[in-house]
Scaffold this active site. Structure first.
Site, PDB file in Angstrom:
ATOM      1  CB  ALA A 108       6.159  56.723 -13.498  1.00  0.00           C
ATOM      2  CG  PHE A 109       3.154  58.734  -8.973  1.00  0.00           C
ATOM      3  CD1 PHE A 109       2.442  58.668 -10.149  1.00  0.00           C
ATOM      4  CD2 PHE A 109       2.563  58.274  -7.809  1.00  0.00           C
ATOM      5  CE1 PHE A 109       1.155  58.154 -10.176  1.00  0.00           C
ATOM      6  CE2 PHE A 109       1.276  57.754  -7.824  1.00  0.00           C
ATOM      7  CZ  PHE A 109       0.572  57.693  -9.013  1.00  0.00           C
ATOM      8  CE  LYS A 110       0.418  53.846 -11.295  1.00  0.00           C
ATOM      9  NZ  LYS A 110       0.376  54.948 -12.273  1.00  0.00           N
ATOM     10  CG  ASP A 111       9.810  53.988  -9.738  1.00  0.00           C
ATOM     11  OD1 ASP A 111       9.556  52.792  -9.980  1.00  0.00           O
ATOM     12  OD2 ASP A 111      10.316  54.759 -10.561  1.00  0.00           O
ATOM     13  CG  LEU A 114       4.597  49.612  -7.011  1.00  0.00           C
ATOM     14  CD1 LEU A 114       4.233  49.699  -8.471  1.00  0.00           C
ATOM     15  CD2 LEU A 114       4.023  48.334  -6.408  1.00  0.00           C
TER      16      LEU A 114
END
Ligand SMILES: *Cc1c(COP(=O)(O)O)cnc(C)c1O
Length: 452
Positions: A108-111, A114
């Site tokens: 998911a794009f949160k990688d 993060l």
């Protein structure tokens, strides 16, 4: 570069400090004191690969991180992505593109943010010779991405609270099957709000917080917004030049963090035409940008759970600019909203922002339609972006998660199930979760026992 609070009542801080603190002491969010003008650099930027571009961008903000260290942090952050393009831009039609942001470790794009934040934390610990206990509450993707950003990092322990039985099975496995000794998945008996409230309480105990050097991982960290600016820039540079000036980025939106990053990049002199705020049935932001009314409502669970949000925490950053950079006005608007649950704005720039919303029934229909028309499988969050594609602009839909994370929804829509090797591997691992009451005392006791 210094970073100021949206509420104007906190000392400006350098990058490293602002990232470490997260929330400004006056309750506001950090923003750069000025936005650099990138318009003269775009030609040069076009030849850079993702990590080099990210470094070029971030070094303008992270002026207090040593140059070689920053370069190393950035390089390592995108090394774990499985696609050589990191954020590949796929063309589906003459004026329709998809920007795939799901090739990181948790799909998911949160990688994007993060992985970087994890490496910044690690660097900070090493420079200061300190340890850090990082805490967060999640309804799914953020927790998994935070865990994979901090997995195995020396000097850091991570405690992620999530509502037991209320996250998708694969999301739970991404959090609870890591095998890492410094990561703890705490399955809380209750809802996401119960977990969040218990966490707030733990942070409210100042003595405990200081003794264990607690830090929060949440959606408002400055580093997350800046990391997310980069893929808009990368995508813009990869569009055919004739299309660049007419591009509208279509952003599946929950907390407004993602769309804010793109909009800030536009303010840095990158000529993006506009942004479409694509919500699911939790459509406070759709209503805001179509009617000017910001009105709180109850959250209704949807097929796109990472967008099940009704009060968008990153909106405060946009508000600061909208209020003419006047923190007093920001405070007043927030107070009115808090007291009344509603605030009316005069106008938004309708040429820059458009909006759409999408019910669960529409999500399934769109997944089917996009599959049949383009042979492309999109996840339920990305599907919201395909609602009402503009006829007179070039659309770049941000694909925020891999469809393989939501096999049940996809199977119901198109009759086949996407898979991903990293998720298949998870299915055979044992789940290592720690059941917990939504009770601050129990959480503190756990941290006492397992923290660094
Ligand atoms: C977090 C998330 C979103 C929403 O992003 P915001 O920055 O909160 O607007 C959309 N899609 C997916 C898959 C997510 O994980």
């Amino acid at each position: 570069m210094k970073f100021i609070s949206t509420r104007g009542q906190a000392e400006p801080l350098g990058f490293a400090e602002a990232v470490a603190v997260g929330l400004a002491p006056d309750g506001g969010l950090f923003l750069p004191e000025m936005l650099p003008d990138l318009s003269g650099e775009l030609v040069r930027f076009a030849s850079l690969d993702y990590a080099a571009l990210c470094h070029e961008f971030l070094r303008r903000f992270a002026t207090d991180v040593e140059a070689a260290a920053l370069k190393d942090i950035v390089t390592r952050s995108y090394r774990g992505f499985t696609h050589p393009g990191i954020a590949p831009l796929e063309q589906l039609g003459e004026n329709l593109f998809v920007l795939e942001l799901f090739h990181g470790p948790t799909l998911a794009f949160k990688d994007f943010a993060l992985q970087l934040l994890g490496n910044l934390y690690e660097h900070q610990c090493r420079v200061r010779g300190e340890t850090l206990n990082v805490l967060g509450a999640t309804s799914g993707d953020t927790g998994a991405a935070a865990i994979h950003g901090l997995l195995g990092k020396p000097g850091v322990a991570l405690f992620i609270l999530y509502p037991d039985g209320r996250v998708a099975p694969l999301q739970e496995r991404q959090m609870a099957c890591t095998g890492a000794a410094n990561v703890f998945a705490l399955a809380v008996d209750g809802t996401f709000d119960d977990a969040q409230a218990a966490l707030k309480d733990v942070f409210g105990d100042q003595a405990f917080r200081a003794r264990h050097r607690l830090s929060a991982v949440n959606s408002i960290n400055l580093a997350r917004v800046l990391a997310q600016c980069v893929y808009y820039l990368y995508a813009w540079l990869r569009l055919p030049p004739a299309k660049r000036l007419n591009v509208e980025f279509v952003v599946p939106t929950g907390n407004f963090g993602n769309v804010l990053a793109g909009w800030m990049l536009q303010k840095m002199g990158v000529p993006i035409r506009g942004f479409k705020i694509a919500t699911n049935q939790n459509d406070i932001l759709y209503r805001l940008f179509t009617t000017g009314e910001y009105r709180r409502a109850a959250v209704i669970p949807s097929l796109a759970p990472s967008m099940d949000i009704q009060v968008a925490s990153n909106f405060e950053r946009f508000l600061y600019y909208h209020a003419g950079r006047d923190p007093a006005q920001v405070r007043e608007i927030l107070q009115t909203f808090k007291a009344a649950g509603v605030y009316r704005f005069d106008h938004f720039d309708a040429d820059t922002f458009t909006a759409s919303h999408c019910t669960d029934a529409e999500i399934s229909g769109i997944i089917r339609h996009v599959y049949h028309k383009y042979g492309y499988i999109c996840d339920p969050h990305t599907a919201c972006g395909f609602k009402e594609i503009s006829r007179d602009r070039v659309s770049v839909v941000l694909a925020t998660a891999s469809p393989a994370k939501f096999p049940d929804v996809i199977r119901a829509a198109i009759g086949r199930e996407p898979t991903h090797p990293s998720l298949e591997a998870l299915k055979s691992r044992s789940v290592d979760k720690h059941p917990m009451k939504a009770d601050p005392a129990a959480i503190k006791a756990f941290i006492e026992r397992h923290g660094v």
